[in-house]
Design an enzyme around this catalytic site. Structure first.
Site, PDB file in Angstrom:
ATOM      1  N   LYS A 253     -12.213 -11.203  -8.922  1.00  0.00           N
ATOM      2  CA  LYS A 253     -13.457 -10.615  -8.507  1.00  0.00           C
ATOM      3  C   LYS A 253     -13.187  -9.148  -9.448  1.00  0.00           C
ATOM      4  O   LYS A 253     -13.761  -8.327  -9.360  1.00  0.00           O
ATOM      5  CB  LYS A 253     -13.537 -10.364  -6.947  1.00  0.00           C
ATOM      6  CG  LYS A 253     -15.056  -9.641  -6.816  1.00  0.00           C
ATOM      7  CD  LYS A 253     -15.303  -9.148  -5.403  1.00  0.00           C
ATOM      8  CE  LYS A 253     -16.423  -7.813  -5.247  1.00  0.00           C
ATOM      9  NZ  LYS A 253     -15.977  -8.354  -3.857  1.00  0.00           N
TER      10      LYS A 253
ATOM     11  N   LYS B 181      -6.746 -15.219 -14.544  1.00  0.00           N
ATOM     12  CA  LYS B 181      -6.673 -16.229 -13.614  1.00  0.00           C
ATOM     13  C   LYS B 181      -8.470 -15.369 -12.354  1.00  0.00           C
ATOM     14  O   LYS B 181      -7.952 -14.366 -12.436  1.00  0.00           O
ATOM     15  CB  LYS B 181      -5.397 -15.367 -12.904  1.00  0.00           C
ATOM     16  CG  LYS B 181      -5.827 -15.961 -10.907  1.00  0.00           C
ATOM     17  CD  LYS B 181      -4.828 -15.336 -10.444  1.00  0.00           C
ATOM     18  CE  LYS B 181      -5.068 -14.671  -8.595  1.00  0.00           C
ATOM     19  NZ  LYS B 181      -4.892 -16.039  -7.731  1.00  0.00           N
TER      20      LYS B 181
ATOM     21  N   LYS C 101       0.717  -1.133   0.533  1.00  0.00           N
ATOM     22  CA  LYS C 101       0.054  -0.333   0.063  1.00  0.00           C
ATOM     23  C   LYS C 101       0.642   0.821  -0.067  1.00  0.00           C
ATOM     24  O   LYS C 101       0.554   2.529  -0.808  1.00  0.00           O
ATOM     25  CB  LYS C 101      -0.723  -0.239   1.305  1.00  0.00           C
ATOM     26  CG  LYS C 101      -2.082   0.620   1.570  1.00  0.00           C
ATOM     27  CD  LYS C 101      -3.425   0.571   1.948  1.00  0.00           C
ATOM     28  CE  LYS C 101      -4.050   1.364   1.086  1.00  0.00           C
ATOM     29  NZ  LYS C 101      -5.931   1.073   1.680  1.00  0.00           N
TER      30      LYS C 101
END
Ligand code: TRP
Length: 324
Positions: free
Chosen positions: A196, A193, A115
């Site tokens: 979502k 792959k 992050k």
């Protein structure tokens, strides 16, 4: 005579993200349900707060995980399943662990580092994510934590925290081990792959019409109908292989090599297999959705069983460090 070995305790946490798809099923859920004796599975709703800010979404996702697991065959008399936040002993334990954890260890945690590397500011919650996860594991004296490769570092950190605590205060925590599942590649409708976030997922549980539409959208090459087709690497075949017997796969491959067999037909075969494998789960899910109280009762029963276990471990830890 040697004493019979006590069965190993399996524990795993499931991130409550919505829209569970075939990648989730073949990558984790199926294994969780197959290994459900002596297993502790919780829905990591406190961890979800590090990324989700919509209260209704958090609620819905917790319900969705619980109802999906039940529909797919989780037996609450065999496995214990609960919502993480229903066992507050775990968050209390996280504080005790935080106090024996060097900041340097958390600086190295990949979720936080990734992050920061993207130039985003991490919350303290994300930064201490591994401490809460260690508490999740240690609070239940778990022996084995089945995980994907992305979670190995977290389990190793839990082990390190247990060791630091034990060396400061005596043998309080059992040292857990991770168990790396064999990765199961599940392609999405575009052949990448399944994920979502890539928008290429096929849901585990969806109305028949919607499911069929999704299957019909799978990308294939443009070999014309009258030509023989190569089944190798075709997404339709790869998905079919996850569920079909070797005879069924051989039959589909033979059809591919037979001129006149089209991709539409191949997709129909895959769709029918999905209906065969997941049709009962869909019916069960529809039944559960008419009675959500039953699903919540299962989570409550799970928490009632989980809490005394965590309480005992927490008491041990509190006593060891002088909070008694
Ligand atoms: N971090 C895990 C994931 O993203 C979820 C999780 C939370 C977990 N606590 C855990 C997994 C404890 C195993 C054990 O998938």
């Amino acid at each position: 005579m040697t004493a019979p070995e006590t069965p190993k305790t399996y524990l795993s946490g499931v991130q409550p993200s919505g829209d569970l798809h075939l990648g989730n099923y073949f990558g984790a859920i199926r294994q969780h349900i197959a290994a459900q004796d002596n297993a502790y599975y919780f829905i990591a709703d406190y961890h979800a707060l590090t990324t989700q800010r919509d209260p209704q979404q958090v609620r819905d996702n917790v319900y969705d995980i619980a109802a999906t697991y039940l529909a797919l065959g989780l037996d609450p008399d065999r496995a214990v399943m609960w919502a993480q936040s229903d066992v507050p002993e775990v968050t209390e334990l996280a504080w005790l662990l935080a106090c024996v954890t060097g900041k340097g260890m958390l600086d190295r945690a990949t979720s936080y580092k990734d992050k920061e590397a993207k130039g985003l500011t991490a919350s303290v919650g994300l930064y201490t994510y591994p401490v809460l996860m260690a508490a999740d594991i240690l609070a239940f004296d778990a022996d084995i934590v089945p995980v994907g490769s992305d979670q190995v570092q977290h389990v190793e950190m839990a082990r390190d925290m247990a060791k630091s605590f034990n060396s400061a205060y005596g043998e309080v925590f059992k040292l857990p081990k991770f168990e790396l599942g064999v990765p199961v590649p599940v392609p999405g409708i575009d052949g990448d792959k399944m994920s979502k976030s890539y928008g290429n997922a096929i849901p585990i549980i969806a109305p028949s019409k919607k499911l069929r539409k999704r299957v019909m959208k799978i990308t294939t090459d443009s070999t014309p109908l009258e030509e023989a087709k190569d089944p190798t690497g075709c997404t339709v075949v790869e998905l079919y292989k996850l569920m079909a017997t070797s005879d069924e796969v051989a039959a589909l491959e033979l059809s591919y090599r037979t001129p006149g067999f089209g991709y539409g037909e191949a997709k129909q075969v895959l769709f029918e297999k999905l209906e065969e494998v997941f049709g009962a789960a869909r019916a069960e899910r529809e039944r559960l959705d008419k009675d959500p109280a039953h699903v919540y009762a299962m989570l409550k029963q799970g928490a009632d069983r989980a809490r005394p276990v965590a309480r005992a471990v927490l008491n041990r830890a509190r006593k060891a460090c002088g909070i008694d």
